[in-house]
Design a protein around this motif. Structure first.
Motif, short mmCIF file in Angstrom:
data_model
loop_
_atom_site.label_atom_id
_atom_site.label_comp_id
_atom_site.label_asym_id
_atom_site.label_seq_id
_atom_site.Cartn_x
_atom_site.Cartn_y
_atom_site.Cartn_z
N MET A 127 0.85 -1.18 0.00
CA MET A 127 0.00 0.00 0.00
C MET A 127 0.89 1.24 0.00
N ASP A 128 0.69 2.12 -0.96
CA ASP A 128 1.49 3.32 -1.10
C ASP A 128 0.90 4.44 -0.23
N HIS A 129 1.69 4.94 0.71
CA HIS A 129 1.25 6.02 1.59
C HIS A 129 2.47 6.70 2.19
N LEU A 130 2.26 7.92 2.65
CA LEU A 130 3.31 8.64 3.36
C LEU A 130 3.18 8.28 4.83
N TYR A 131 4.31 8.03 5.49
CA TYR A 131 4.24 7.66 6.90
C TYR A 131 5.48 8.11 7.66
N TRP A 132 5.30 8.27 8.95
CA TRP A 132 6.38 8.63 9.87
C TRP A 132 6.29 7.70 11.05
N ASN A 133 7.41 7.06 11.38
CA ASN A 133 7.50 6.24 12.57
C ASN A 133 7.84 7.19 13.72
N LEU A 134 6.86 7.48 14.57
CA LEU A 134 7.05 8.44 15.66
C LEU A 134 7.75 7.81 16.86
N GLY A 135 7.87 6.49 16.85
CA GLY A 135 8.51 5.79 17.96
C GLY A 135 7.59 5.72 19.17
N THR A 136 8.18 5.39 20.31
CA THR A 136 7.41 5.31 21.54
C THR A 136 7.14 6.71 22.06
N CYS A 137 5.86 7.01 22.25
CA CYS A 137 5.45 8.33 22.71
C CYS A 137 4.57 8.18 23.95
N ALA A 138 4.73 9.09 24.87
CA ALA A 138 3.88 9.12 26.05
C ALA A 138 2.52 9.71 25.69
N GLY A 139 1.49 9.24 26.36
CA GLY A 139 0.17 9.84 26.18
C GLY A 139 0.25 11.32 26.47
#
Length: 89
Positions: free
Chosen positions: A1-13
């Motif tokens: 599936m072609d899409h733009l994405y960013w792996n934000l990593g582990t984030c706190a709420g």
């Protein structure tokens, strides 16, 4: 599936991200690992966000986890900038 994405990593709420869209409207989706994998596999998935034609888009991480930001649009027609917003405290 072609899409733009960013792996934000582990984030706190409570972490906040600001997304600037230029050139096109887009569906902006914030997903945890499990939902992103379902998205990639073509299965049903849930996300935080929606369809936006005005920017900046501001999304807040709802709980502690590993997060992905997906922008569904025409990749050749859109420019996207993603920044995490930090309190000045």
């Amino acid at each position: 599936m072609d899409h733009l994405y960013w792996n934000l990593g582990t984030c706190a709420g409570g972490a906040v991200f600001e997304i600037e869209l230029r050139g096109s409207t887009a569906r902006v989706c914030l997903m945890d690992d499990d939902e992103y994998q379902s998205y990639v596999d073509g299965d049903e998935y849930e996300f935080f966000g929606g369809f936006y034609d005005l920017t900046p888009v501001v999304l807040q991480v709802p709980y502690d986890d590993h997060w992905w930001l997906i922008v569904d649009s025409y990749p050749d027609n859109i420019r996207v900038t993603v920044n995490q917003v930090f309190d000045d405290d």
